[in-house]
Motif scaffolding. Structure first.
Motif, PDB file in Angstrom:
ATOM      1  N   ILE A 169       2.413  37.587 -39.589  1.00  0.00           N
ATOM      2  CA  ILE A 169       1.509  36.989 -38.608  1.00  0.00           C
ATOM      3  C   ILE A 169       0.112  36.926 -39.243  1.00  0.00           C
ATOM      4  O   ILE A 169      -0.295  37.841 -39.959  1.00  0.00           O
ATOM      5  N   PRO A 170      -0.661  35.850 -38.992  1.00  0.00           N
ATOM      6  CA  PRO A 170      -1.929  35.649 -39.713  1.00  0.00           C
ATOM      7  C   PRO A 170      -2.929  36.800 -39.616  1.00  0.00           C
ATOM      8  O   PRO A 170      -3.628  37.089 -40.592  1.00  0.00           O
ATOM      9  N   ASN A 171      -3.040  37.462 -38.451  1.00  0.00           N
ATOM     10  CA  ASN A 171      -4.083  38.471 -38.274  1.00  0.00           C
ATOM     11  C   ASN A 171      -3.659  39.824 -38.832  1.00  0.00           C
ATOM     12  O   ASN A 171      -2.745  40.467 -38.293  1.00  0.00           O
ATOM     13  N   LEU A 172      -4.321  40.260 -39.891  1.00  0.00           N
ATOM     14  CA  LEU A 172      -4.067  41.587 -40.454  1.00  0.00           C
ATOM     15  C   LEU A 172      -4.748  42.627 -39.564  1.00  0.00           C
ATOM     16  O   LEU A 172      -5.946  42.545 -39.293  1.00  0.00           O
ATOM     17  N   GLU A 173      -3.992  43.611 -39.104  1.00  0.00           N
ATOM     18  CA  GLU A 173      -4.543  44.649 -38.239  1.00  0.00           C
ATOM     19  C   GLU A 173      -4.951  45.879 -39.047  1.00  0.00           C
ATOM     20  O   GLU A 173      -6.117  46.232 -39.117  1.00  0.00           O
ATOM     21  N   LEU A 174      -3.988  46.510 -39.712  1.00  0.00           N
ATOM     22  CA  LEU A 174      -4.283  47.670 -40.552  1.00  0.00           C
ATOM     23  C   LEU A 174      -3.691  47.453 -41.944  1.00  0.00           C
ATOM     24  O   LEU A 174      -2.475  47.246 -42.074  1.00  0.00           O
ATOM     25  N   PRO A 175      -4.483  47.505 -42.989  1.00  0.00           N
ATOM     26  CA  PRO A 175      -3.942  47.431 -44.353  1.00  0.00           C
ATOM     27  C   PRO A 175      -3.204  48.727 -44.686  1.00  0.00           C
ATOM     28  O   PRO A 175      -3.420  49.766 -44.062  1.00  0.00           O
ATOM     29  N   TRP A 176      -2.341  48.658 -45.685  1.00  0.00           N
ATOM     30  CA  TRP A 176      -1.571  49.842 -46.062  1.00  0.00           C
ATOM     31  C   TRP A 176      -2.462  51.014 -46.444  1.00  0.00           C
ATOM     32  O   TRP A 176      -2.083  52.171 -46.245  1.00  0.00           O
ATOM     33  N   SER A 177      -3.634  50.732 -46.948  1.00  0.00           N
ATOM     34  CA  SER A 177      -4.539  51.815 -47.340  1.00  0.00           C
ATOM     35  C   SER A 177      -4.989  52.654 -46.150  1.00  0.00           C
ATOM     36  O   SER A 177      -5.446  53.794 -46.331  1.00  0.00           O
ATOM     37  N   ASN A 178      -4.842  52.130 -44.920  1.00  0.00           N
ATOM     38  CA  ASN A 178      -5.228  52.856 -43.710  1.00  0.00           C
ATOM     39  C   ASN A 178      -4.046  53.480 -42.990  1.00  0.00           C
ATOM     40  O   ASN A 178      -4.204  54.058 -41.919  1.00  0.00           O
ATOM     41  N   ILE A 179      -2.845  53.356 -43.562  1.00  0.00           N
ATOM     42  CA  ILE A 179      -1.624  53.836 -42.899  1.00  0.00           C
ATOM     43  C   ILE A 179      -1.001  54.952 -43.727  1.00  0.00           C
ATOM     44  O   ILE A 179      -0.856  54.840 -44.944  1.00  0.00           O
ATOM     45  N   ASP A 233       3.754  42.925 -42.676  1.00  0.00           N
ATOM     46  CA  ASP A 233       3.756  42.195 -43.932  1.00  0.00           C
ATOM     47  C   ASP A 233       3.926  43.234 -45.034  1.00  0.00           C
ATOM     48  O   ASP A 233       3.027  44.057 -45.247  1.00  0.00           O
ATOM     49  N   PRO A 234       5.068  43.285 -45.714  1.00  0.00           N
ATOM     50  CA  PRO A 234       5.298  44.320 -46.727  1.00  0.00           C
ATOM     51  C   PRO A 234       4.226  44.365 -47.811  1.00  0.00           C
ATOM     52  O   PRO A 234       4.045  45.400 -48.460  1.00  0.00           O
ATOM     53  N   GLU A 235       3.499  43.271 -48.004  1.00  0.00           N
ATOM     54  CA  GLU A 235       2.467  43.252 -49.032  1.00  0.00           C
ATOM     55  C   GLU A 235       1.103  43.688 -48.517  1.00  0.00           C
ATOM     56  O   GLU A 235       0.311  44.276 -49.253  1.00  0.00           O
ATOM     57  N   ARG A 236       0.816  43.416 -47.220  1.00  0.00           N
ATOM     58  CA  ARG A 236      -0.540  43.666 -46.704  1.00  0.00           C
ATOM     59  C   ARG A 236      -0.642  44.827 -45.733  1.00  0.00           C
ATOM     60  O   ARG A 236      -1.572  45.624 -45.804  1.00  0.00           O
ATOM     61  N   THR A 268       0.103  45.999 -41.323  1.00  0.00           N
ATOM     62  CA  THR A 268       0.516  45.568 -39.993  1.00  0.00           C
ATOM     63  C   THR A 268      -0.215  44.290 -39.605  1.00  0.00           C
ATOM     64  O   THR A 268      -1.384  44.089 -39.941  1.00  0.00           O
ATOM     65  N   THR A 269       0.490  43.431 -38.882  1.00  0.00           N
ATOM     66  CA  THR A 269      -0.086  42.155 -38.454  1.00  0.00           C
ATOM     67  C   THR A 269       0.049  42.021 -36.936  1.00  0.00           C
ATOM     68  O   THR A 269       0.902  42.663 -36.313  1.00  0.00           O
ATOM     69  N   THR A 270      -0.777  41.177 -36.346  1.00  0.00           N
ATOM     70  CA  THR A 270      -0.809  41.041 -34.895  1.00  0.00           C
ATOM     71  C   THR A 270      -1.170  39.622 -34.478  1.00  0.00           C
ATOM     72  O   THR A 270      -1.851  38.900 -35.222  1.00  0.00           O
ATOM     73  N   PHE A 271      -0.718  39.247 -33.278  1.00  0.00           N
ATOM     74  CA  PHE A 271      -1.120  37.975 -32.700  1.00  0.00           C
ATOM     75  C   PHE A 271      -2.524  38.060 -32.115  1.00  0.00           C
ATOM     76  O   PHE A 271      -3.202  37.056 -31.942  1.00  0.00           O
ATOM     77  N   ASN A 272      -2.952  39.275 -31.806  1.00  0.00           N
ATOM     78  CA  ASN A 272      -4.250  39.487 -31.162  1.00  0.00           C
ATOM     79  C   ASN A 272      -5.376  39.427 -32.196  1.00  0.00           C
ATOM     80  O   ASN A 272      -5.305  40.081 -33.235  1.00  0.00           O
ATOM     81  N   GLY A 301       8.522  42.103 -41.949  1.00  0.00           N
ATOM     82  CA  GLY A 301       8.656  40.827 -42.630  1.00  0.00           C
ATOM     83  C   GLY A 301       8.014  39.693 -41.868  1.00  0.00           C
ATOM     84  O   GLY A 301       7.915  38.572 -42.382  1.00  0.00           O
ATOM     85  N   ARG A 302       7.548  39.977 -40.636  1.00  0.00           N
ATOM     86  CA  ARG A 302       6.847  38.950 -39.843  1.00  0.00           C
ATOM     87  C   ARG A 302       5.400  38.873 -40.302  1.00  0.00           C
ATOM     88  O   ARG A 302       4.603  39.745 -40.003  1.00  0.00           O
TER      89      ARG A 302
END
Length: 260
Positions: free
Chosen positions: A219-229, A181-184, A186-190, A216-217
């Motif tokens: 997915i509802p579950n946020l895994e790592l926010p940009w602040s952690n990447i 998600d370019p705004e939030r 990485t996202t995941t199905f898990n 651009g996908r």
């Protein structure tokens, strides 16, 4: 010994199998002036590729039709995009680094490129990653998280794994994602994201490996926010606008060039 030499030796082993009908560990060790442990690793890798069958003290070949089917299956495991992404990510690893490799096919593509690295310490939560690391000629020091097996991610997860990670510190984490998600971030199905977040906390640099078509996908579950990447490694097909959007979060975007 370099990855190229390893590949050449394994090609020669296959040629000898086809010519002689069998090979022995002792014979190959003397011929290539290397240890029996190294030869056993070669035979194990070739067996996993469906090229031969190991026997006590050596190996015998498989029929050619089975070899062809297996080789085609192996080529499909790593896409054309994953290989350059993995090489670009591996270029960031220095000898003697302490790294974490998360489960996943993109992070798994990173492993062959580690054969040129010396003295690595690698922790993983993936049995597949662990087995691949043990096939390297420059075998790293391997650490496993342990924990509860999650069939969805095909990796260990849970509080035990998180507690193990807290006892260490690492130079880098290499992790994939189901989407970006370019705004939030990485996202995941898990829904099990605790271990990924703990991995990021104990690493000085967090490197995300992902193909551009997943960006651009949302997915509802946020895994790592940009602040952690810290770094995103992707292929050159990423759009300039999305690349700029991600960089505005303070993330370095590395675009790997695919061989045409």
């Amino acid at each position: 010994m370099s990855k190229r030499n390893t590949q050449n030796r394994r090609h020669q082993i296959v040629a000898q199998l086809q010519a002689q009908g069998e090979v022995s560990v002792d014979q190959l060790s003397k011929e290539f002036d290397t240890s029996e442990v190294t030869i056993r690793k070669d035979l194990s890798a070739l067996e996993k590729s469906g090229i031969l069958l190991r026997r006590y003290g050596g190996a015998v070949p498989l029929p050619k039709d089975l070899i062809s089917d297996s080789s085609e299956a192996d080529d499909q495991k790593i896409s054309k995009q994953k290989k350059p992404i993995a090489l670009a990510a591996a270029a960031r690893i220095r000898d003697h680094n302490r790294i974490i490799i998360d489960s996943g096919s993109t992070t798994g593509a990173l492993i062959p490129a580690l054969n040129s690295k010396q003295g690595l310490v690698v922790m993983t939560n993936s049995i597949k990653v662990a087995n691949a690391l043990l096939e390297l000629e420059n075998e790293p020091t391997l650490l496993m998280t342990g924990g509860t097996w999650d069939p969805h991610s095909e990796a260990f997860q849970g509080q035990v794994a998180e507690q193990v990670l807290r006892a260490y510190d690492f130079d880098q984490l290499f992790i994939g994602a189901d989407g970006i998600d370019p705004e939030r971030g990485t996202t995941t199905f898990n829904e099990l994201v605790g271990l990924s977040q703990q991995m990021a906390e104990v690493a000085r640099e967090v490197v995300v490996l992902i193909e551009s078509d997943k960006i651009g996908r949302r997915i509802p579950n946020l895994e790592l926010p940009w602040s952690n990447i810290d770094t995103l490694v992707t292929d050159a097909d990423i759009s300039p606008q999305i690349k700029a959007d991600i960089e505005r979060h303070g993330v370095t975007v590395v675009c790997a060039t695919m061989d045409r």
